[in-house]
Design an enzyme around this catalytic site. Structure first.
Site, PDB file in Angstrom:
ATOM      1  N   ASP A 236      -7.630   1.109   0.275  1.00  0.00           N
ATOM      2  CA  ASP A 236      -7.772   1.309   1.720  1.00  0.00           C
ATOM      3  C   ASP A 236      -9.222   0.995   2.083  1.00  0.00           C
ATOM      4  O   ASP A 236      -9.965   0.449   1.263  1.00  0.00           O
ATOM      5  CB  ASP A 236      -7.371   2.739   2.130  1.00  0.00           C
ATOM      6  CG  ASP A 236      -8.451   3.754   1.791  1.00  0.00           C
ATOM      7  OD1 ASP A 236      -9.347   3.435   0.962  1.00  0.00           O
ATOM      8  OD2 ASP A 236      -8.441   4.854   2.362  1.00  0.00           O
TER       9      ASP A 236
ATOM     10  N   LYS B  78       0.842  -1.208   0.000  1.00  0.00           N
ATOM     11  CA  LYS B  78       0.000   0.000   0.000  1.00  0.00           C
ATOM     12  C   LYS B  78       0.885   1.270   0.000  1.00  0.00           C
ATOM     13  O   LYS B  78       0.658   2.191  -0.765  1.00  0.00           O
ATOM     14  CB  LYS B  78      -0.924  -0.016   1.228  1.00  0.00           C
ATOM     15  CG  LYS B  78      -1.941   1.079   1.169  1.00  0.00           C
ATOM     16  CD  LYS B  78      -2.955   0.964   2.288  1.00  0.00           C
ATOM     17  CE  LYS B  78      -3.536   2.329   2.549  1.00  0.00           C
ATOM     18  NZ  LYS B  78      -3.717   2.596   3.968  1.00  0.00           N
TER      19      LYS B  78
END
Ligand code: SF4
Length: 222
Positions: free
Chosen positions: A152, A134
């Protein structure tokens, strides 16, 4: 009964391949200000901010980095102070011991292998200690070379509600989005979903009646 309702809703909005570009375009118009909420002036500051943002808010990170970046300007600066000093300087972002270890490890690799520069390729970013997919995705996208789609909690919820994925696992959601979203939007798309999630498509109370996507969304309540 529930199944046929879902089926009917999907039929009403049409296939996701046809919806994706209108979805992006409407969200771009609606959230023209959508951008990363972290404050940074260089690739190094971006990388540090994203690493510090794990498990805390962007507002909190910005508060800490305002002073941090005055003191630590180059990768070497993070290694020049005792570990406890850096821990104190980032304490307010939480998980400060682990984050200090990751920051120092990352700075060491930047100096030894990348000439002190932040790399842009995913495979290089992923070699930095404490940098997971991420973080690497966010950094690459902000540096103008998105190589994946950041997933997310907002991106996950909205992708599911919009019928863009049936997956639960972020890695599988990202794979679905990479197949669907035109590559030129990979960097922008997560920001659009994040802002739409914050402003309109709330986790508990989605405001479908004012949502610009309500005729394109199989989960719309209107
Ligand atoms: S129509 Fe409702 S559920 Fe669908 S994206 Fe908009 S707010 Fe979310």
């Amino acid at each position: 009964m529930a199944r046929s309702y879902v089926h009917e809703a999907r039929r009403r909005v049409g296939p996701k391949r046809k919806r994706i570009v209108p979805i992006v375009e409407r969200l771009r118009w609606e959230h023209a200000d959508a951008a990363i909420a972290l404050t940074f002036r260089s690739p190094l500051e971006l990388l540090v901010s994203v690493m510090l943002s794990a498990q805390t808010t962007d507002v909190n990170v910005n508060r800490v980095t305002e002073r941090l970046f005055e003191k630590y300007r180059r990768p070497e600066d993070y290694l020049a102070v005792p570990e406890e000093e850096l821990q104190r300087d980032i304490f307010a972002t939480g998980f400060f011991r682990q984050k200090t270890r990751s920051l120092r490890g990352t700075m060491r690799v930047l100096i030894e292998e990348f000439d002190g520069q932040v790399p842009r390729r995913m495979e290089d970013l992923l070699r930095l200690p404490g940098v997971a997919r991420k973080t690497a995705n966010v950094v690459a996208a902000e540096l103008g070379e998105p190589q994946g789609v950041v997933v997310d909690t907002h991106v996950r919820r909205l992708s599911q509600r919009l019928g863009l994925t049936k997956q639960e696992d972020p890695v599988k959601i990202e794979r679905d989005l990479q197949k669907l979203v035109p590559r030129e939007y990979w960097g922008l798309f997560p920001h659009l979903l994040i802002w739409h999630g914050r402003r309109v498509c709330d986790a508990r109370n989605p405001r479908c009646e004012v949502c610009v996507l309500n005729d394109l969304c199989p989960s719309s309540r209107v």
